[in-house]
Design a protein around this motif. Structure first.
Motif, PDB file in Angstrom:
ATOM      1  N   VAL A 129       0.873  -1.180   0.000  1.00 28.76           N
ATOM      2  CA  VAL A 129       0.000   0.000   0.000  1.00 28.76           C
ATOM      3  C   VAL A 129       0.904   1.221   0.000  1.00 28.76           C
ATOM      4  O   VAL A 129       1.801   1.329   0.837  1.00 28.76           O
ATOM      5  N   THR A 130       0.684   2.122  -0.953  1.00 26.68           N
ATOM      6  CA  THR A 130       1.561   3.290  -1.048  1.00 26.68           C
ATOM      7  C   THR A 130       0.793   4.465  -1.663  1.00 26.68           C
ATOM      8  O   THR A 130      -0.406   4.364  -1.890  1.00 26.68           O
ATOM      9  N   ARG A 131       1.503   5.548  -1.911  1.00 23.74           N
ATOM     10  CA  ARG A 131       0.861   6.736  -2.494  1.00 23.74           C
ATOM     11  C   ARG A 131       1.471   7.057  -3.842  1.00 23.74           C
ATOM     12  O   ARG A 131       2.675   6.891  -4.051  1.00 23.74           O
ATOM     13  N   GLY A 132       0.614   7.524  -4.755  1.00 25.03           N
ATOM     14  CA  GLY A 132       1.075   7.861  -6.097  1.00 25.03           C
ATOM     15  C   GLY A 132       1.152   9.364  -6.283  1.00 25.03           C
ATOM     16  O   GLY A 132       1.251  10.119  -5.307  1.00 25.03           O
ATOM     17  N   PRO A 133       1.055   9.849  -7.535  1.00 26.28           N
ATOM     18  CA  PRO A 133       1.080  11.293  -7.803  1.00 26.28           C
ATOM     19  C   PRO A 133      -0.043  12.016  -7.053  1.00 26.28           C
ATOM     20  O   PRO A 133      -1.139  11.470  -6.910  1.00 26.28           O
ATOM     21  N   LYS A 134       0.256  13.203  -6.555  1.00 29.93           N
ATOM     22  CA  LYS A 134      -0.684  14.028  -5.778  1.00 29.93           C
ATOM     23  C   LYS A 134      -1.168  13.313  -4.525  1.00 29.93           C
ATOM     24  O   LYS A 134      -2.287  13.538  -4.046  1.00 29.93           O
ATOM     25  N   GLY A 135      -0.362  12.396  -4.005  1.00 26.19           N
ATOM     26  CA  GLY A 135      -0.705  11.720  -2.749  1.00 26.19           C
ATOM     27  C   GLY A 135      -1.866  10.749  -2.842  1.00 26.19           C
ATOM     28  O   GLY A 135      -2.494  10.425  -1.843  1.00 26.19           O
ATOM     29  N   PRO A 137      -3.638   7.489  -2.619  1.00 31.65           N
ATOM     30  CA  PRO A 137      -3.306   6.172  -2.065  1.00 31.65           C
ATOM     31  C   PRO A 137      -3.745   5.053  -3.017  1.00 31.65           C
ATOM     32  O   PRO A 137      -4.782   5.149  -3.662  1.00 31.65           O
ATOM     33  N   TYR A 138      -2.927   4.031  -3.130  1.00 35.10           N
ATOM     34  CA  TYR A 138      -3.322   2.873  -3.942  1.00 35.10           C
ATOM     35  C   TYR A 138      -2.666   1.623  -3.383  1.00 35.10           C
ATOM     36  O   TYR A 138      -1.672   1.700  -2.648  1.00 35.10           O
ATOM     37  N   TYR A 149      -7.501   4.413  -4.120  1.00 32.27           N
ATOM     38  CA  TYR A 149      -8.335   4.785  -2.970  1.00 32.27           C
ATOM     39  C   TYR A 149      -8.888   3.571  -2.226  1.00 32.27           C
ATOM     40  O   TYR A 149     -10.103   3.415  -2.089  1.00 32.27           O
ATOM     41  N   PRO A 150      -8.029   2.693  -1.721  1.00 30.43           N
ATOM     42  CA  PRO A 150      -8.558   1.595  -0.895  1.00 30.43           C
ATOM     43  C   PRO A 150      -8.977   2.136   0.472  1.00 30.43           C
ATOM     44  O   PRO A 150      -8.631   3.270   0.827  1.00 30.43           O
ATOM     45  N   ASP A 151      -9.708   1.349   1.239  1.00 27.39           N
ATOM     46  CA  ASP A 151     -10.082   1.729   2.601  1.00 27.39           C
ATOM     47  C   ASP A 151      -8.791   2.002   3.398  1.00 27.39           C
ATOM     48  O   ASP A 151      -7.833   1.241   3.282  1.00 27.39           O
ATOM     49  N   PRO A 152      -8.761   3.060   4.211  1.00 30.50           N
ATOM     50  CA  PRO A 152      -7.525   3.370   4.956  1.00 30.50           C
ATOM     51  C   PRO A 152      -7.069   2.231   5.874  1.00 30.50           C
ATOM     52  O   PRO A 152      -5.901   2.177   6.265  1.00 30.50           O
ATOM     53  N   ASP A 153      -7.990   1.321   6.239  1.00 36.07           N
ATOM     54  CA  ASP A 153      -7.609   0.202   7.122  1.00 36.07           C
ATOM     55  C   ASP A 153      -6.917  -0.928   6.383  1.00 36.07           C
ATOM     56  O   ASP A 153      -6.396  -1.851   7.003  1.00 36.07           O
ATOM     57  N   VAL A 154      -6.938  -0.903   5.034  1.00 34.28           N
ATOM     58  CA  VAL A 154      -6.319  -1.993   4.262  1.00 34.28           C
ATOM     59  C   VAL A 154      -4.804  -1.854   4.330  1.00 34.28           C
ATOM     60  O   VAL A 154      -4.246  -0.813   4.011  1.00 34.28           O
ATOM     61  N   LYS A 155      -4.141  -2.926   4.790  1.00 29.95           N
ATOM     62  CA  LYS A 155      -2.681  -2.927   4.913  1.00 29.95           C
ATOM     63  C   LYS A 155      -2.116  -4.145   4.170  1.00 29.95           C
ATOM     64  O   LYS A 155      -2.863  -5.025   3.736  1.00 29.95           O
ATOM     65  N   THR A 156      -0.791  -4.209   4.076  1.00 27.97           N
ATOM     66  CA  THR A 156      -0.122  -5.348   3.432  1.00 27.97           C
ATOM     67  C   THR A 156      -0.555  -6.657   4.103  1.00 27.97           C
ATOM     68  O   THR A 156      -0.764  -6.690   5.316  1.00 27.97           O
ATOM     69  N   LYS A 168     -13.603  -2.684  -8.812  1.00 28.19           N
ATOM     70  CA  LYS A 168     -13.657  -1.912  -7.563  1.00 28.19           C
ATOM     71  C   LYS A 168     -13.606  -2.851  -6.348  1.00 28.19           C
ATOM     72  O   LYS A 168     -14.035  -4.001  -6.425  1.00 28.19           O
ATOM     73  N   ILE A 169     -13.129  -2.304  -5.228  1.00 28.91           N
ATOM     74  CA  ILE A 169     -13.072  -3.090  -3.989  1.00 28.91           C
ATOM     75  C   ILE A 169     -14.467  -3.121  -3.361  1.00 28.91           C
ATOM     76  O   ILE A 169     -15.080  -2.073  -3.134  1.00 28.91           O
ATOM     77  N   LEU A 170     -14.964  -4.340  -3.078  1.00 28.69           N
ATOM     78  CA  LEU A 170     -16.287  -4.478  -2.454  1.00 28.69           C
ATOM     79  C   LEU A 170     -16.160  -4.574  -0.936  1.00 28.69           C
ATOM     80  O   LEU A 170     -17.005  -4.089  -0.197  1.00 28.69           O
ATOM     81  N   ASP A 171     -15.120  -5.247  -0.479  1.00 23.21           N
ATOM     82  CA  ASP A 171     -14.994  -5.553   0.942  1.00 23.21           C
ATOM     83  C   ASP A 171     -13.538  -5.934   1.197  1.00 23.21           C
ATOM     84  O   ASP A 171     -12.789  -6.205   0.253  1.00 23.21           O
ATOM     85  N   PHE A 172     -13.139  -5.989   2.455  1.00 21.65           N
ATOM     86  CA  PHE A 172     -11.782  -6.462   2.746  1.00 21.65           C
ATOM     87  C   PHE A 172     -11.779  -7.219   4.069  1.00 21.65           C
ATOM     88  O   PHE A 172     -12.684  -7.072   4.893  1.00 21.65           O
ATOM     89  N   VAL A 173     -10.751  -8.053   4.256  1.00 21.67           N
ATOM     90  CA  VAL A 173     -10.615  -8.800   5.504  1.00 21.67           C
ATOM     91  C   VAL A 173      -9.167  -8.666   5.965  1.00 21.67           C
ATOM     92  O   VAL A 173      -8.237  -8.738   5.162  1.00 21.67           O
ATOM     93  N   LYS A 174      -8.988  -8.419   7.261  1.00 15.22           N
ATOM     94  CA  LYS A 174      -7.667  -8.164   7.817  1.00 15.22           C
ATOM     95  C   LYS A 174      -6.898  -9.465   8.020  1.00 15.22           C
ATOM     96  O   LYS A 174      -7.488 -10.525   8.220  1.00 15.22           O
ATOM     97  N   PHE A 175      -5.573  -9.348   8.005  1.00 17.64           N
ATOM     98  CA  PHE A 175      -4.717 -10.484   8.350  1.00 17.64           C
ATOM     99  C   PHE A 175      -4.562 -10.466   9.866  1.00 17.64           C
ATOM    100  O   PHE A 175      -3.772  -9.701  10.413  1.00 17.64           O
TER     101      PHE A 175
END
Length: 258
Positions: A129-135, A137-138, A149-156, A168-175
């Motif tokens: 998870v990182t930032r591209g041009p103009k900040g 997030p992707y 623009y993933p959910d801010p809670d999404v991590k590696t 598009k992202i529908l949902d996510f699950v944490k590790f």
């Protein structure tokens, strides 16, 4: 003198999980460059000719793909060397079949048949998870997608559920401990279980102990673990055997009882 990339692959050096006969020819299909690595993918030609048996020869496979009959993740693929990989959805409109590529407990790809509703999404492991041009997030996923623009809670190491048609992202699950995972590499490939905890070893590999549905525990490297569901309920249907590895004796008894 080397002139550019190698375009051939000898049969001897093809990945063993393609299960090609070693005496039926000298060459193997070399997958094109694509979303999955050469040794972690299955080209469409192997899928149609060796697995599904829809074609007998190279030429027949070419005819099938050139008629635009095969879709991978909702996109028509006319390259028969296209590398389909873990979690990819393969659709064949003519036969009304949908498959998801998963691993069995022997570490081989299995074309797991799924219903039409389940073929509308896929799970993608987040690599970075990182930032591209103009900040902006992707995040980058295991199959080479860039999701903005993933959910801010999404991590590696988390997993996102992606809609195949829109991307598009529908949902996510944490590790995290207590979630269902599938092992996508190493000796325990294809096994499904629940994360117990995460062992950090500075300067070495992080290890994750996992417990499967029948109570067996095993450990593997963090990079081999792919989250497939929240709690004990997976978000995808699992292949035959539900990712439970049988011992040699149990496997033999199951085969003998058939």
């Amino acid at each position: 003198m080397a002139r550019g990339p190698v375009k051939h692959l000898k049969r001897r050096f093809a990945p063993s999980h393609w299960m090609l006969d070693k005496l039926k020819g000298r060459w193997a299909p070399k997958p094109s460059a694509g979303p999955h690595k050469l040794r972690e993918c299955m080209p469409l030609i192997v899928m149609l000719r060796e697995r599904l048996k829809y074609a007998l020869t190279y030429r027949e496979v070419k005819m099938i793909v050139m008629q635009r009959l095969i879709k991978v993740d909702g996109k028509v693929r006319t390259d028969m060397f296209f590398p389909a990989g873990f979690m990819d959805v393969v659709q064949i409109e003519q036969t009304k079949e949908n498959f998801r590529l998963l691993y069995d407990t022997k570490g081989k790809f299995t074309l797991h048949k799924i219903v039409k509703e389940e073929a509308t999404y896929k799970l993608c492991g987040v690599k970075k998870v990182t930032r591209g041009p103009k900040g902006t997030p992707y995040c980058i996923t295991h199959d080479g997608r860039t999701l903005r623009y993933p959910d801010p809670d999404v991590k590696t190491n988390d997993t996102v559920r992606v809609d195949i048609t829109t991307g598009k992202i529908l949902d996510f699950v944490k590790f995290e401990a207590g979630n269902t995972v599938m092992i996508k590499g190493g000796n325990n490939m294809g096994r499904v279980g629940v994360i117990m905890h995460r062992e950090r070893h500075p300067g070495s590999f992080e290890i994750v102990p996992i417990k499967d549905a029948v109570g067996h525990t095993f450990s593997t490297r963090l990079t081999n673990v792919f989250v497939v569901g929240k709690g004990t309920k997976p978000w995808i249907s699992l292949p035959k055997g539900n990712g439970i590895k049988l011992s040699i004796v149990e496997d033999r008894n199951a085969k003998m009882s058939k």
